[in-house]
Design a protein around this motif. Structure first.
Motif, PDB file in Angstrom:
ATOM      1  N   GLY A 160      28.289  41.997  65.716  1.00 21.69           N
ATOM      2  CA  GLY A 160      29.012  43.270  65.699  1.00 21.69           C
ATOM      3  C   GLY A 160      29.086  43.972  67.041  1.00 21.69           C
ATOM      4  O   GLY A 160      29.849  44.920  67.214  1.00 21.69           O
ATOM      5  N   HIS A 161      28.307  43.504  68.011  1.00 20.62           N
ATOM      6  CA  HIS A 161      28.193  44.286  69.238  1.00 20.62           C
ATOM      7  C   HIS A 161      28.889  43.650  70.435  1.00 20.62           C
ATOM      8  O   HIS A 161      28.349  43.585  71.532  1.00 20.62           O
ATOM      9  CB  HIS A 161      26.721  44.639  69.490  1.00 20.62           C
ATOM     10  N   ILE A 162      30.110  43.188  70.185  1.00 24.06           N
ATOM     11  CA  ILE A 162      31.001  42.873  71.303  1.00 24.06           C
ATOM     12  C   ILE A 162      31.994  44.035  71.399  1.00 24.06           C
ATOM     13  O   ILE A 162      32.459  44.548  70.380  1.00 24.06           O
ATOM     14  CB  ILE A 162      31.755  41.538  71.133  1.00 24.06           C
ATOM     15  N   PRO A 170      31.977  55.482  69.230  1.00 24.92           N
ATOM     16  CA  PRO A 170      30.543  55.283  69.453  1.00 24.92           C
ATOM     17  C   PRO A 170      29.955  54.311  68.420  1.00 24.92           C
ATOM     18  O   PRO A 170      30.352  54.337  67.250  1.00 24.92           O
ATOM     19  CB  PRO A 170      29.946  56.682  69.279  1.00 24.92           C
ATOM     20  N   CYS A 171      29.048  53.457  68.877  1.00 22.48           N
ATOM     21  CA  CYS A 171      28.427  52.466  67.995  1.00 22.48           C
ATOM     22  C   CYS A 171      26.958  52.835  67.776  1.00 22.48           C
ATOM     23  O   CYS A 171      26.342  53.487  68.616  1.00 22.48           O
ATOM     24  CB  CYS A 171      28.534  51.085  68.633  1.00 22.48           C
ATOM     25  N   ASN A 172      26.400  52.346  66.666  1.00 23.22           N
ATOM     26  CA  ASN A 172      24.986  52.608  66.358  1.00 23.22           C
ATOM     27  C   ASN A 172      24.044  52.064  67.429  1.00 23.22           C
ATOM     28  O   ASN A 172      22.909  52.504  67.538  1.00 23.22           O
ATOM     29  CB  ASN A 172      24.610  51.975  65.008  1.00 23.22           C
ATOM     30  N   CYS A 173      24.513  51.096  68.211  1.00 25.17           N
ATOM     31  CA  CYS A 173      23.641  50.486  69.222  1.00 25.17           C
ATOM     32  C   CYS A 173      23.569  51.320  70.503  1.00 25.17           C
ATOM     33  O   CYS A 173      22.797  51.011  71.399  1.00 25.17           O
ATOM     34  CB  CYS A 173      24.120  49.076  69.555  1.00 25.17           C
ATOM     35  N   GLY A 174      24.410  52.352  70.596  1.00 29.37           N
ATOM     36  CA  GLY A 174      24.377  53.194  71.782  1.00 29.37           C
ATOM     37  C   GLY A 174      25.555  52.955  72.720  1.00 29.37           C
ATOM     38  O   GLY A 174      25.826  53.776  73.601  1.00 29.37           O
ATOM     39  N   GLY A 177      32.789  51.402  71.502  1.00 30.13           N
ATOM     40  CA  GLY A 177      33.877  50.449  71.316  1.00 30.13           C
ATOM     41  C   GLY A 177      33.476  49.099  70.749  1.00 30.13           C
ATOM     42  O   GLY A 177      34.266  48.152  70.780  1.00 30.13           O
ATOM     43  N   CYS A 178      32.252  48.998  70.211  1.00 28.93           N
ATOM     44  CA  CYS A 178      31.822  47.717  69.619  1.00 28.93           C
ATOM     45  C   CYS A 178      32.656  47.389  68.373  1.00 28.93           C
ATOM     46  O   CYS A 178      33.127  48.295  67.671  1.00 28.93           O
ATOM     47  CB  CYS A 178      30.366  47.791  69.167  1.00 28.93           C
ATOM     48  N   LEU A 179      32.761  46.097  68.079  1.00 29.11           N
ATOM     49  CA  LEU A 179      33.451  45.654  66.860  1.00 29.11           C
ATOM     50  C   LEU A 179      32.888  46.369  65.628  1.00 29.11           C
ATOM     51  O   LEU A 179      33.633  46.755  64.729  1.00 29.11           O
ATOM     52  CB  LEU A 179      33.314  44.132  66.715  1.00 29.11           C
TER      53      LEU A 179
HETATM   54 ZN   LIG Z   1      27.264  48.199  69.213  1.00 24.98          ZN
END
Ligand SMILES: [Zn+2]
Length: 306
Positions: A160-162, A170-174, A177-179
């Motif tokens: 998920g983090h590309i 914003p993504c949960n990973c910080g 624009g992540c998938l």
């Molecule tokens: Zn992410």
């Protein structure tokens, strides 16, 4: 014989499998969250009960695998942070002794599901496959030459983090624009709620504030215009990610799992149409995009096959 265990926040499931991943028996028990010793005891009881059910001696079990939610250390068979389980730093290496003398393996639940689908599910017989789960987040696993690829830290497969959009959502990973921020079920719902808050007309309005992905898919089926636009955008975003995976890995198969995969052919048709033109292809053999076929058993079978 192998035993696979799926450690979830609400229940602990266990399965007895043959060496080829054929599932023979399943049992489960509620998870004792926050009680590591109790949880280990329950896991051993489940394993013993499965052996009892099928008349198998514990020393005939060649491997025990556990799919865990959270971060872990493969080498020491230790769950490091198990937020959903209410426990940290739990070592499972000796949890099944003295009755079981085989080794105990550990991996995350998404990787186990990938291995399960590759062993006995939608990607059975594929040597190289990717699983992409479309749930609260976007997870998955990578199988290369029949084996789970876990990378140097044992935590590869974070599909998920590309980034598909620089400076995007914003993504949960910080990162941004992540998938995952576009293609998770949670993101699908987020965009629908946002559109409704902007005053867009839709059948979905009556459920504003508590939508789920299925409601949006149902609205697509009912001919709702907004739901159709949201679904088309969802498929376009997901296809960008899938095409990148295919171009990097050239797997025989990409298996979609998680709640949204329940939409089946109605999801696969637009995804194939949007993804395939973005990929490098051969005349002979190309990547298939399919939905998972084992449901919750994928994680159990995959854990057994670790
Ligand atoms: Zn992410």
């Amino acid at each position: 014989m192998r035993i696979g265990i799926d450690l979830g926040g609400t229940s602990v499931k266990a399965a007895l499998c043959e060496e080829d991943g054929t599932l023979l028996a399943k049992q489960s028990t509620p998870t004792r969250t926050g009680d590591a010793a109790g949880l280990c005891a329950d896991m051993k009881l489940l394993a013993l009960a499965l052996c009892g059910e099928r008349g198998i001696a514990p020393n005939q079990v060649s491997s025990i695998g556990i799919g865990v939610p959270g971060s872990f250390d493969k080498e020491t068979c230790t769950l490091k942070f198990g937020t959903n389980l209410g426990m940290n730093n739990v070592c499972f290496a000796e949890a099944f002794q003295p009755e079981f003398s085989c080794t105990v393996q550990l991996d995350n639940d998404a990787n186990c599901a990938a291995l399960g689908e590759a062993t006995a599910g939608a990607a059975k017989d594929a040597r190289n496959m990717l699983m992409v789960t479309l749930g609260t987040g976007v997870g998955g696993g990578i199988i290369i030459d029949g084996k789970l690829y876990t990378g140097c830290n044992g935590i590869a497969g974070e599909m998920g983090h590309i980034v598909i959009q620089r400076d995007g959502e914003p993504c949960n990973c910080g990162r941004k624009g992540c998938l995952e921020a576009y293609a998770s079920a949670a993101a699908f719902v987020k965009f629908a709620e946002r559109a409704l808050a902007e005053g867009r007309e839709s059948l979905l309005s009556k459920n504003a504030g508590h939508l789920d992905a299925k409601m949006i898919c149902d609205a697509v089926d009912a001919g709702d215009m907004l739901a159709r636009v949201l679904f088309d955008e969802y498929c376009e975003n997901l296809s960008n990610g899938l095409a990148s995976y295919i171009n990097i890995f050239q797997p025989e198969c990409v298996v979609l799992g998680g709640g949204l995969a329940g939409y089946g052919e109605k999801l696969l048709e637009p995804l194939r149409r949007l993804t395939i033109p973005q990929t490098f292809r051969s005349d002979k053999r190309n990547t298939e995009i399919v939905c998972a076929s084992l449901g919750n058993d994928a994680g159990l079978i995959g854990a057994a096959m670790l």
